[in-house]
Design a protein around this motif. Structure first.
Motif, PDB file in Angstrom:
ATOM      1  N   MET A   1       0.835  -1.212   0.000  1.00 28.04           N
ATOM      2  CA  MET A   1       0.000   0.000   0.000  1.00 28.04           C
ATOM      3  C   MET A   1       0.863   1.253   0.000  1.00 28.04           C
ATOM      4  O   MET A   1       0.553   2.230  -0.671  1.00 28.04           O
ATOM      5  CB  MET A   1      -0.917  -0.016   1.223  1.00 28.04           C
ATOM      6  CG  MET A   1      -1.954  -1.134   1.196  1.00 28.04           C
ATOM      7  SD  MET A   1      -2.981  -1.185   2.676  1.00 28.04           S
ATOM      8  CE  MET A   1      -4.020   0.231   2.376  1.00 28.04           C
ATOM      9  N   HIS A   5       1.092   4.070  -2.928  1.00 25.21           N
ATOM     10  CA  HIS A   5       0.919   5.489  -2.611  1.00 25.21           C
ATOM     11  C   HIS A   5       2.043   6.319  -3.216  1.00 25.21           C
ATOM     12  O   HIS A   5       1.811   7.386  -3.816  1.00 25.21           O
ATOM     13  CB  HIS A   5       0.866   5.667  -1.088  1.00 25.21           C
ATOM     14  CG  HIS A   5       0.726   7.092  -0.649  1.00 25.21           C
ATOM     15  ND1 HIS A   5       1.821   7.891  -0.393  1.00 25.21           N
ATOM     16  CD2 HIS A   5      -0.375   7.870  -0.435  1.00 25.21           C
ATOM     17  CE1 HIS A   5       1.398   9.095  -0.031  1.00 25.21           C
ATOM     18  NE2 HIS A   5       0.081   9.106  -0.048  1.00 25.21           N
ATOM     19  N   LEU A  27      -5.117   6.139   0.473  1.00 25.38           N
ATOM     20  CA  LEU A  27      -3.938   5.424   0.974  1.00 25.38           C
ATOM     21  C   LEU A  27      -3.061   6.261   1.891  1.00 25.38           C
ATOM     22  O   LEU A  27      -2.198   5.705   2.586  1.00 25.38           O
ATOM     23  CB  LEU A  27      -3.088   4.962  -0.225  1.00 25.38           C
ATOM     24  CG  LEU A  27      -3.694   3.909  -1.156  1.00 25.38           C
ATOM     25  CD1 LEU A  27      -2.797   3.717  -2.364  1.00 25.38           C
ATOM     26  CD2 LEU A  27      -3.882   2.588  -0.421  1.00 25.38           C
ATOM     27  N   SER A  29      -3.344   7.942   4.767  1.00 29.31           N
ATOM     28  CA  SER A  29      -3.295   7.708   6.209  1.00 29.31           C
ATOM     29  C   SER A  29      -2.521   6.432   6.533  1.00 29.31           C
ATOM     30  O   SER A  29      -1.728   6.391   7.479  1.00 29.31           O
ATOM     31  CB  SER A  29      -4.708   7.632   6.792  1.00 29.31           C
ATOM     32  OG  SER A  29      -5.435   6.560   6.213  1.00 29.31           O
ATOM     33  N   THR A  30      -2.721   5.378   5.729  1.00 32.49           N
ATOM     34  CA  THR A  30      -1.999   4.124   5.958  1.00 32.49           C
ATOM     35  C   THR A  30      -0.516   4.289   5.643  1.00 32.49           C
ATOM     36  O   THR A  30       0.346   3.806   6.396  1.00 32.49           O
ATOM     37  CB  THR A  30      -2.592   2.999   5.084  1.00 32.49           C
ATOM     38  OG1 THR A  30      -3.969   2.835   5.409  1.00 32.49           O
ATOM     39  CG2 THR A  30      -1.863   1.692   5.325  1.00 32.49           C
ATOM     40  N   LEU A  34       2.395   3.863   8.356  1.00 33.10           N
ATOM     41  CA  LEU A  34       3.396   2.817   8.162  1.00 33.10           C
ATOM     42  C   LEU A  34       4.808   3.388   8.244  1.00 33.10           C
ATOM     43  O   LEU A  34       5.706   2.788   8.856  1.00 33.10           O
ATOM     44  CB  LEU A  34       3.176   2.140   6.810  1.00 33.10           C
ATOM     45  CG  LEU A  34       4.098   0.950   6.484  1.00 33.10           C
ATOM     46  CD1 LEU A  34       3.951  -0.135   7.538  1.00 33.10           C
ATOM     47  CD2 LEU A  34       3.783   0.388   5.099  1.00 33.10           C
ATOM     48  N   LEU A  82      -1.836   2.674  13.038  1.00 32.77           N
ATOM     49  CA  LEU A  82      -1.664   1.891  11.817  1.00 32.77           C
ATOM     50  C   LEU A  82      -2.786   0.873  11.659  1.00 32.77           C
ATOM     51  O   LEU A  82      -3.327   0.700  10.558  1.00 32.77           O
ATOM     52  CB  LEU A  82      -0.307   1.183  11.845  1.00 32.77           C
ATOM     53  CG  LEU A  82       0.017   0.268  10.653  1.00 32.77           C
ATOM     54  CD1 LEU A  82      -0.015   1.061   9.353  1.00 32.77           C
ATOM     55  CD2 LEU A  82       1.379  -0.409  10.851  1.00 32.77           C
ATOM     56  N   ARG A  83      -3.158   0.202  12.756  1.00 34.28           N
ATOM     57  CA  ARG A  83      -4.244  -0.779  12.686  1.00 34.28           C
ATOM     58  C   ARG A  83      -5.544  -0.115  12.255  1.00 34.28           C
ATOM     59  O   ARG A  83      -6.290  -0.650  11.436  1.00 34.28           O
ATOM     60  CB  ARG A  83      -4.441  -1.459  14.045  1.00 34.28           C
ATOM     61  CG  ARG A  83      -3.335  -2.401  14.446  1.00 34.28           C
ATOM     62  CD  ARG A  83      -3.797  -3.386  15.513  1.00 34.28           C
ATOM     63  NE  ARG A  83      -4.341  -2.718  16.675  1.00 34.28           N
ATOM     64  CZ  ARG A  83      -3.625  -2.292  17.704  1.00 34.28           C
ATOM     65  NH1 ARG A  83      -2.301  -2.466  17.698  1.00 34.28           N
ATOM     66  NH2 ARG A  83      -4.183  -1.702  18.735  1.00 34.28           N
ATOM     67  N   LYS A  84      -5.829   1.075  12.812  1.00 30.62           N
ATOM     68  CA  LYS A  84      -7.055   1.783  12.458  1.00 30.62           C
ATOM     69  C   LYS A  84      -7.051   2.200  10.990  1.00 30.62           C
ATOM     70  O   LYS A  84      -8.087   2.170  10.319  1.00 30.62           O
ATOM     71  CB  LYS A  84      -7.234   3.009  13.354  1.00 30.62           C
ATOM     72  CG  LYS A  84      -7.539   2.666  14.812  1.00 30.62           C
ATOM     73  CD  LYS A  84      -7.580   3.895  15.691  1.00 30.62           C
ATOM     74  CE  LYS A  84      -8.741   4.791  15.366  1.00 30.62           C
ATOM     75  NZ  LYS A  84      -8.845   5.946  16.293  1.00 30.62           N
ATOM     76  N   SER A  85      -5.873   2.590  10.470  1.00 34.92           N
ATOM     77  CA  SER A  85      -5.796   3.048   9.083  1.00 34.92           C
ATOM     78  C   SER A  85      -6.000   1.902   8.090  1.00 34.92           C
ATOM     79  O   SER A  85      -6.365   2.140   6.936  1.00 34.92           O
ATOM     80  CB  SER A  85      -4.445   3.717   8.819  1.00 34.92           C
ATOM     81  OG  SER A  85      -3.390   2.763   8.792  1.00 34.92           O
ATOM     82  N   LEU A  86      -5.749   0.658   8.527  1.00 32.77           N
ATOM     83  CA  LEU A  86      -5.902  -0.490   7.637  1.00 32.77           C
ATOM     84  C   LEU A  86      -7.360  -0.909   7.458  1.00 32.77           C
ATOM     85  O   LEU A  86      -7.690  -1.640   6.535  1.00 32.77           O
ATOM     86  CB  LEU A  86      -5.095  -1.680   8.179  1.00 32.77           C
ATOM     87  CG  LEU A  86      -3.568  -1.549   8.106  1.00 32.77           C
ATOM     88  CD1 LEU A  86      -2.911  -2.690   8.875  1.00 32.77           C
ATOM     89  CD2 LEU A  86      -3.095  -1.530   6.662  1.00 32.77           C
TER      90      LEU A  86
END
Length: 378
Positions: A1, A5, A27, A29-30, A34, A82-86
């Motif tokens: 991802m 981006h 993409l 935010s992820t 990351l 990161l978990r929330k952005s996925l």
């Protein structure tokens, strides 16, 4: 991802493309999370290496020992981000919302608690700058728009964009444990109220939301007028001279699902009809999405066990005697009930904990969906 981006970002420098720009926005935010995660992880690894290396100078070792605690906390926070952005954005996330509050078991005490919840959400919205108004308010003892007495039903309209994403974590059954004012022997009673958070759609259509319009039969938002029975009647209860004298109340019944909504809050039949259609459309769209989610949950359960919390599950307990509030999803307990019921900062903390819990569950579901799809294809 992150690689996608970067590639798309370089292509946009050479020439603008609407589709690519939208994908970059999705993409970003992820990708940012990351990069932050990798930098924080590398920094923590360097500190651990300094501490484990016997050749490290004492002064440098002391500095590393001081920084390793905060660096570990930073990594945990970035990992949560990161978990929330996925997690894919909820299709209703950018919409305003309706909050429907109904008392359940517990008699008049449940109706009083429903009033407490109405005021809690009104205060929360006001503090966060969210535009909120009472769309519907029913109760035998309600007078002049007040919610100080027992309620039968209340619907709040939160008109600000993105309100659904902010408040969807509040859907479920809220339980209260306290001594009612009418209890002569001081016994604690348990009552419940159900809270339903619905997306609120613009009256003209849903094109600007990236969804099909209200005229597309394949859209969640579509309701065929031929499937809806409209009844017009005189308003009932307290409310002024127009009550029992004009046919201003409107009741809509969606015949295929037997979904019924009734509005009598204004003297205008036209305005009541608009409000009723708004509420009916929200309920139908939510029900259709929940039906798809339930179908996927059953498919997951046949492959892997990922439990699901529904609207009928008890999500939170408010204990007046102990001044304690416990959210049964995230597991957070706070002994600051007064601030929570006043819509204060403590309510924010509980809601934030639930959003993290929801993001983790959504990630589990994504993994389960992939396994289920692979098993189905095999």
């Amino acid at each position: 991802m992150a690689a996608e981006h970067d590639i798309l970002s370089r292509q946009l420098v050479e020439g603008f493309d609407k589709v690519k720009a939208k994908r970059v926005g999705e993409l970003s935010s992820t990708a940012d999370a990351l990069k932050g995660y990798e930098a924080s992880k590398d920094s923590l690894a360097e500190l651990q290496l300094l501490l484990s290396d016997s050749a490290t100078e004492p002064e440098l070792r002391s500095i590393a020992a001081e920084e390793i605690g905060p660096s570990t906390e930073d990594l945990e926070q970035i990992s949560t981000k990161l978990r929330k952005s996925l997690v894919p954005t909820h299709p209703f996330a950018r919409l305003p919302c309706l909050i429907e509050i109904r008392p359940g078991a517990g008699g008049s005490e449940a109706g009083l608690f429903a009033g407490d919840l109405v005021r809690m959400y009104q205060a929360f919205c006001k503090r966060h700058g969210l535009r909120v108004s009472l769309l519907k308010l029913d109760g035998d003892e309600v007078r002049s728009g007040s919610v100080e007495q027992a309620l039968q039903e209340a619907v709040l309209e939160v008109e600000s964009e993105g309100a659904y994403d902010v408040l969807r974590c509040e859907a479920g059954v809220h339980r209260v444990q306290r001594v009612p004012a009418t209890e002569s022997k001081g016994r604690t009673h348990t009552s419940v109220c159900s809270v339903l958070v619905l997306p609120s759609f613009p009256s003209t259509g849903a094109d600007e939301m990236g969804e099909s319009s209200f005229n597309d039969p394949d859209s969640d938002y579509y309701v065929d007028p031929k499937d809806v029975r409209t009844d017009v009647m005189r308003a009932r209860g307290a409310g002024g001279q127009h009550v029992n004298t004009t046919d201003s109340a409107v009741r809509l019944t969606h015949i295929p699902t037997n979904t019924v909504v009734a509005i009598q809050d204004t003297r205008s039949q036209h305005k009541n009809r608009e409000k009723a259609w708004q509420l009916l459309r929200a309920k139908i769209a939510q029900a259709r999405r929940e039906a798809r989610e339930e179908e996927m949950a059953q498919l997951r359960a046949s492959i892997v066990d990922v439990p699901r919390t529904g609207r009928s599950d008890k999500i939170r307990t408010y204990n007046w005697g102990q001044q304690r509030v416990t959210d049964h999803r995230s597991g957070m307990t706070m002994n600051n009930l007064d601030d929570i019921i006043a819509g204060g900062d403590s309510l924010d903390r509980i809601m934030d904990s639930v959003r993290i819990w929801l993001a983790d569950r959504d990630l589990e579901s994504l993994g389960a969906d992939e396994e289920a799809a692979a098993a189905k294809a095999a």
